[in-house]
Design a protein around this motif. Structure first.
Motif, PDB file in Angstrom:
ATOM      1  N   ALA A  71       0.728  -1.286  -0.034  1.00 11.71           N
ATOM      2  CA  ALA A  71      -0.198   0.003   0.153  1.00 11.71           C
ATOM      3  C   ALA A  71       1.032   1.412   0.019  1.00 11.71           C
ATOM      4  O   ALA A  71       0.550   2.234  -0.910  1.00 11.71           O
ATOM      5  CB  ALA A  71      -0.839  -0.101   1.333  1.00 11.71           C
ATOM      6  N   LEU A  72       2.052   1.342   0.747  1.00 13.32           N
ATOM      7  CA  LEU A  72       2.829   2.339   0.998  1.00 13.32           C
ATOM      8  C   LEU A  72       3.571   2.512  -0.463  1.00 13.32           C
ATOM      9  O   LEU A  72       3.642   3.557  -0.941  1.00 13.32           O
ATOM     10  CB  LEU A  72       3.891   2.247   1.863  1.00 13.32           C
ATOM     11  CG  LEU A  72       3.250   2.156   3.532  1.00 13.32           C
ATOM     12  CD1 LEU A  72       4.366   1.993   4.427  1.00 13.32           C
ATOM     13  CD2 LEU A  72       2.768   3.840   3.640  1.00 13.32           C
ATOM     14  N   VAL A  73       4.009   1.485  -1.096  1.00 20.51           N
ATOM     15  CA  VAL A  73       4.729   1.634  -2.352  1.00 20.51           C
ATOM     16  C   VAL A  73       3.575   2.174  -3.444  1.00 20.51           C
ATOM     17  O   VAL A  73       3.985   3.170  -4.308  1.00 20.51           O
ATOM     18  CB  VAL A  73       5.342   0.128  -2.728  1.00 20.51           C
ATOM     19  CG1 VAL A  73       5.506   0.249  -4.529  1.00 20.51           C
ATOM     20  CG2 VAL A  73       6.635  -0.029  -1.870  1.00 20.51           C
ATOM     21  N   THR A  74       2.412   1.193  -3.570  1.00 21.75           N
ATOM     22  CA  THR A  74       1.518   2.087  -4.215  1.00 21.75           C
ATOM     23  C   THR A  74       1.084   3.522  -4.095  1.00 21.75           C
ATOM     24  O   THR A  74       1.112   4.130  -5.142  1.00 21.75           O
ATOM     25  CB  THR A  74       0.209   1.059  -4.251  1.00 21.75           C
ATOM     26  OG1 THR A  74       0.400  -0.100  -4.193  1.00 21.75           O
ATOM     27  CG2 THR A  74      -0.752   1.491  -5.116  1.00 21.75           C
ATOM     28  N   CYS A  75       1.048   3.975  -2.849  1.00 19.78           N
ATOM     29  CA  CYS A  75       0.486   5.315  -2.559  1.00 19.78           C
ATOM     30  C   CYS A  75       1.542   6.290  -2.954  1.00 19.78           C
ATOM     31  O   CYS A  75       1.310   6.962  -3.802  1.00 19.78           O
ATOM     32  CB  CYS A  75       0.501   5.557  -1.108  1.00 19.78           C
ATOM     33  SG  CYS A  75       0.143   7.129  -0.412  1.00 19.78           S
TER      34      CYS A  75
END
Ligand SMILES: Nc1ncnc2c1ncn2[C@@H]1O[C@H](COP(=O)(O)OP(=O)(O)O)[C@@H](O)[C@H]1O
Ligand SMILES: [Mg+2]
Lengths: 845, 257
Positions: free
Chosen positions: A504-508
């Motif tokens: 999620a952090l990478v995607t964000c």
């Protein structure tokens, strides 16, 4: 009871191994960060202390508004050289010397490239002849006496093969090369170097010329006559000083430099690293919860028997928590040791490992051990609570149902936390209050927790959908893989949630970067009218480049863009200045009201609409700018424009800014091809001109666009690297869950083997379960990350991030990589599963 | 009347029917040196096709070990095992797995079923593992005779012990194996459920010509078989054809001396 938990700990060594690794990784990241920053700070402290050893009192100007912080201290206004005589006349002063010490003297190495690239600062200074006061110690050669003499620091000389007698090109403030002769090599205090920075030392008049400090000093260093204390001398000097100057004792100056250095290092290195360290620990706590949940489930009978034999709930709880505390403690100690190695590795990457040792403060050990142990115990307290609910009759039951239905309370709590998290996030994103970052942080945390709590609800539907194609392709192993992923939704959900957080952090971040990319491209295509841009990745450059380009007949509309920070309504803010004459030819701002050319009038600004709304500014209003030179200038708002990714905030004319800033520095220079000159001819001419400025880059619009893209890519890569710990821990978590599940399902696997399942089918079954769990993590992570990324990007309107872009390709790649992680995580579990002894499995009771 | 042979070191199927499985001088040792246990001590025995055979004997006499070695779940220390014409000792793990998959069915005493699969999915599991489609007619027949029609969608934990064992039996039959091996299949069942299961196995042999080899220590269970082989201390000590509960008890009492 404690004896029982310790024995259980030893018998579960293997099962706890991966938990231990997760804690070690998380703690090592935390400890490594502290050790790294402590070591860097200690290096500076000792440098400042030895360099200032002979200095009793330092005199310098007042701090420049809005320019606090920085390694070695904030920037102060320069003081006139005439002040030196004043100071020398103060009773008790033994000697006083003027020092000019500034960034902006870049040495050019033998390869023709700037030494240090865009890394550490490049200082230039005047040689100080009084060796009792001077921080510079001649190691070889002699002090500079001629205008073309230079002394370089010993660290830089050794690293770049600079020796006395050589000719050395130096670039000042982004200008053209000048040639000097190395007359000497000097140390800084007792060290070779100011922690990796380069220092070039000139005669005083040369230093004043090249560093643009004519008749100025940055400070005056004073030594005391014997018998006069620093404190007394400081008082005497302070009394003699005009109001624009201040006096500090040598100790005060060193302490101030230290403090400023520490806070700079913590802002740029410490805090960001700690954020990622805590993300790793957070992800690790999911793994811990899962391990202890499974251990408690496997020990149900044992714990029930203890309960039947009279153990209280508290005793059962304690036995689990003691196990967790011991595990956490041991892992933390190991994590601390690994942290030392990480800090060493990072120090050698930063290139300042010259001293070799690292600084180990007791504080670091305490934090590492406390953090690791507490996280483990807190994470294990949920499973421990479950352990206390085991009824004594469970000891007698044949077998316990593996799955319990998800309590409605948990769903409600999950929803509440999720909604509160979203609320905190949105509030944080769109507020300008001081608690902005805290709110955003809490928002992220709660969103992750909420989704993790809700995830079990999603396991069955998502695993069913993901399992279907696997079942089609893989037959029985595929069907069973899907079933196994679904059989204990909480366990699967927790395992997947750990991966979700990292993804999620990478995607964000990917969504944010892509939004910036697209918005910037839009701005380059729309607002940006100039054919060419000249800029640097270092500090702003002097006006030599702009002057050179103005002389070039192939170019027209050569326009300087400058920046400075000013204080508006109490907060420091960057503003831009541009020449209004060419404004329309190089930029096309879309105006909401007023006109861009309004800035041609003196003390007039235009401002973007987001900023105007946020600070309640309207056209015609007067806003006070507190400029670095100390003047409070009322600025009239002459127009309001729509922000884009290249231009946002307040913009004034160069004529408005120039009298209020100490120096003339360009941030960028824009230019167009002259009439009748083709773009490529103009470009050739431009590149020819800029070749004389080694620190500057010249690009066409499309090159600039590519350049911005590449910078964003390297930012994204940095984030990938920092999140790697969290993702590795999540992959370990998958491996952990699978190993424990395989152990738990030994009999079942043995049965399947008896019924004709081959070893490779058995491996395939476990592997696909792993892939399904990973893909579940990917689905959750991509969905949550997309939401977070869109929210954050949407809040960056003030920075001109007007487009929200979703990097579809990246997301597909992430999902594929997650699947591959599933395969990797399954390596050990599959080996375990394929080695299950059929007979043991089917005859065991 | 029951024909009883005692003290014979080896037995063969006395009638001329073809052999489904046999061992020759089967020896199985566990452990090493001092701690060595000889679970099978030179067993030569053959089991006829289409027969319901029982293996009996006191606890620890080697019944399970013999069954495991016959079924390709374990390997002999010396001697040989054949299923049909195939000598199991020469097969590698993969070949043994394939043999179990295609030629052999199992009913264990407990933990027969995969908990995540429905009764029907458990029944067709060996076929699914083999990537084969179940023969609809044969499957319907198996389901009919096990009387599980209304339970097929249930998970094992929603079935009684007797029902679970019938699912296991149906699974063993569904892949139409050459031999079904059963290790104390009624060991955890009450007498009513035991009788149901044994009737079902009997029916499979009589009506469908199935070969079944069953380990049991229950004389009532053994009485359903066509033939009983008695083991003691890893040797064949006796055998009996067309047993009844009474004659079995007689022999057991006799062997117990
Ligand atoms: N894996 C093993 N390791 C050691 N000894 C075993 C093992 N399996 C069985 N045995 C021994 O072999 C003998 C026969 O066992 P088994 O075939 O299980 O007997 P039964 O099924 O007739 O009760 C017993 O003495 C038993 O203890
Ligand atoms: Mg047995």
């Amino acid at each position: 009871m404690i004896g029982i938990s310790l024995r259980s700990l030893l018998s579960h060594k293997l099962r706890l191994a991966l938990t231990t690794i997760a804690v070690i990784l998380g703690v090592s990241f935390v400890a490594g960060t502290f050790i790294l920053t402590d070591t860097i700070n200690a290096t500076f402290t000792s440098i400042f202390a030895t360099a200032n050893a002979g200095v009793a009192v330092t005199v310098h100007g007042r701090p420049i508004a809005g320019q606090s912080g920085g390694v070695g201290g904030g920037q102060n206004h320069p003081i006139p050289t005439s002040l030196l005589a004043t100071v020398r006349g103060v009773p008790g002063v033994n000697d006083a010397v003027g020092s000019l010490f500034r960034e902006g003297a870049t040495l050019i190495g033998h390869d023709g490239k700037p030494i240090g690239g865009n890394g550490p600062p490049t200082f230039g200074a005047n040689w100080i002849t009084d060796s009792a006061i001077s921080p510079y110690r001649l190691r070889g050669g002699k002090a500079p006496t001629q205008p073309s003499d230079v002394v370089v620091d010993a660290g830089t000389a050794a690293k770049n093969g600079l020796t006395v007698g050589q000719s050395l090109p130096i670039v000042f403030l982004g200008g053209v090369e000048e040639h000097f002769t190395i007359t000497g090599i000097a140390g800084y205090g007792s060290s070779d170097n100011l922690a990796g920075a380069t220092i070039a030392l000139f005669t005083e008049s040369t230093a004043q010329r090249v560093l643009e400090g004519q008749n100025k000093y940055d400070s005056i260093l004073v030594s005391a006559q014997s018998g006069v204390t620093d404190v007394v001398l400081r008082e005497h000097i302070a009394a003699a000083l005009p109001s624009y100057a201040v006096a500090e004792t040598g100790q005060q100056a060193a302490a101030a430099a230290e403090q400023s250095t520490e806070s700079t290092i913590s802002t740029f290195i410490g805090t960001p690293l700690l954020v990622f360290a805590f993300i790793s620990l957070f992800v690790g706590s999911f793994l811990i919860i899962n391990t202890f949940n499974i251990l408690v489930a496997q020990r149900t009978r044992e714990l029930a028997l203890l309960r039947a034999l009279g153990a209280t709930r508290a005793q059962v709880m304690t036995s689990v928590l003691v196990e967790a505390a011991v595990t956490g403690f041991v892992a933390s100690i190991l994590g601390f040791v690994v942290g030392i190695l990480i800090a060493r590795a990072l120090l050698s990457v930063f290139g300042s490992a010259s001293t070799g040792g690292v600084t180990l403060l007791p504080r670091t050990v305490v934090i590492a051990v406390l953090v690791g142990t507490i996280v483990t115990v807190i994470a294990a307290s949920l499973p421990a609570r479950r352990a206390t609910r085991i009824a004594p009759v469970a000891a007698l039951a044949e077998a316990l149902p593996e799955t319990q239905p998800l309590p409605r309370r948990r769903v409600v709590i999950g929803l509440v936390i999720f909604v509160l998290g979203c609320a905190a996030l949105v509030t944080g994103l769109f507020t300008s209050a001081g608690s902005k970052l805290q709110l955003i942080g809490v928002g992220f945390l709660c969103v992750f927790l909420g989704v993790a709590l809700l995830a079990p609800v999603l396991v069955v539907p998502v695993a069913t959908v993901l399992g279907w194609p696997v079942a089609q392709v893989r037959g029985a192993p595929g069907i069973l893989a899907g079933q196994n992923a679904r059989r204990n939704p909480r366990r699967t959900a927790l395992t997947a949630a750990a991966l979700m957080i990292g993804l999620a952090l990478v995607t964000c971040v990917a969504v944010i970067t892509d939004s910036v990319r697209v918005s910037t491209n839009d701005a380059i295509e729309g607002a940006f009218r100039a054919d060419f841009i000249v800029f640097t990745q270092g500090p702003d450059f002097n006006t030599q480049a702009a002057q050179a380009l103005q002389q070039d007949p192939s170019l027209r509309d050569v326009t300087e863009v400058r920046g400075t920070s000013v204080i508006i309504k109490g907060s420091s803010q960057g503003i831009a200045a541009i020449d209004p004459a060419n404004l329309g030819s190089v930029l096309s701002l879309s105006m909401v009201s007023g006109t861009a050319s309004a800035i041609a009038a003196s003390n007039t600004a235009i401002v973007d609409s987001t900023e105007a709304t946020a600070s309640g500014v309207h056209i015609g209003q007067l806003v006070t700018f507190d400029f670095p030179e100390g003047a409070n200038v009322p600025i009239r708002i002459g127009g309001i424009y729509t922000a884009n990714a290249l231009v946002s905030g307040y913009v004034v004319s160069i004529a408005t800014m120039a009298p209020n800033v100490p120096t003339e520095r360009d941030a960028i220079v824009l230019a167009n091809a002259a009439n009748g000159v083709s773009l490529s001819q103009a470009e050739t001419a431009l590149h020819h001109d800029v070749k004389s400025f080694p620190l500057l880059m010249a690009m066409s619009r499309s090159e600039y666009r590519t350049f911005v893209g590449a910078s964003l890519d390297s930012f994204l890569n940095l984030i990938y690297t920092l999140l790697a710990f969290a993702i590795v821990i999540a992959v370990l978590g998958i491996a952990n869950t699978l190993i424990l599940s395989v152990l738990e399902r030994t009999r079942e696997i043995g049965l399947l083997r008896a019924l004709g399942m081959t070893r490779s089918q058995t491996r395939s079954m476990v592997r696909w379960e792993s892939v399904i769990i990973s893909l579940l993590g990917a689905v959750l992570g991509l969905a949550v990350g997309l939401g977070l990324g869109v929210a954050v990007s949407g809040s960056l309107g003030a920075l001109g991030i007007t487009e929200i872009a979703v990097p579809g390709e990246n997301l597909i790649v992430y999902a594929i990589i997650a699947g591959v992680f599933g395969v990797v995580a399954a390596i050990f579990p599959t080996i375990r599963a394929s080695r299950v002894d059929i007979l043991r499995a089917i005859t065991a009771e | 009347m029951a024909a009883i042979t005692t003290a014979g070191a080896s037995t063969t199927a006395t009638d001329s029917r073809p052999v489904a499985a046999r061992t020759t001088d089967a020896v199985k040792e566990y452990g090493k040196a001092d701690a060595m246990v000889r679970a099978l001590d030179g067993i030569t025995v053959a089991f006829g096709k289409g027969q319901f055979s029982a293996i009996m004997g006191p606890s620890g006499s080697g019944k399970s070990t013999l069954l495991h070695c016959l079924a390709g779940l374990d390997r002999l220390t010396s001697g040989s095992v054949h299923i049909g014409d195939i000598e199991l000792g020469s097969l590698n793990d993969r070949q043994l797995t394939m043999l179990r998959r295609v030629r052999v069915g199992f009913i264990f005493q407990s933990f027969n079923l995969v908990p995540t699969l429905s009764a029907l999915d458990n029944i067709v599991l060996p076929l699914t593992i083999a990537g084969r489609k179940p023969d609809a007619a044969a499957l319907a027949e198996v389901v009919r005779i096990t009387g599980l029609g209304d339970r097929l969608k249930h998970r094992p934990n929603q079935l009684s012990g007797g029902q679970q064992q019938r699912v296991a039996a149906a699974r063993a039959l569904a892949s139409q194996p050459e031999i079904i091996f059963a290790d104390e299949p009624t060991g955890n069942l009450d007498s009513r459920a035991s009788t149901d299961l044994l009737d079902f196995l009997r029916h499979a042999v009589t009506e469908l010509g199935q070969t079944i080899i069953m380990v049991t220590h229950d004389p009532l269970a053994a009485a359903h078989a066509d033939r009983i082989v008695f083991l003691a201390d890893g040797r064949v000590v006796s055998e009996m054809h067309s047993p009844t509960a009474d004659t079995v008890l007689d022999v057991m009492r006799h062997l117990g001396d």
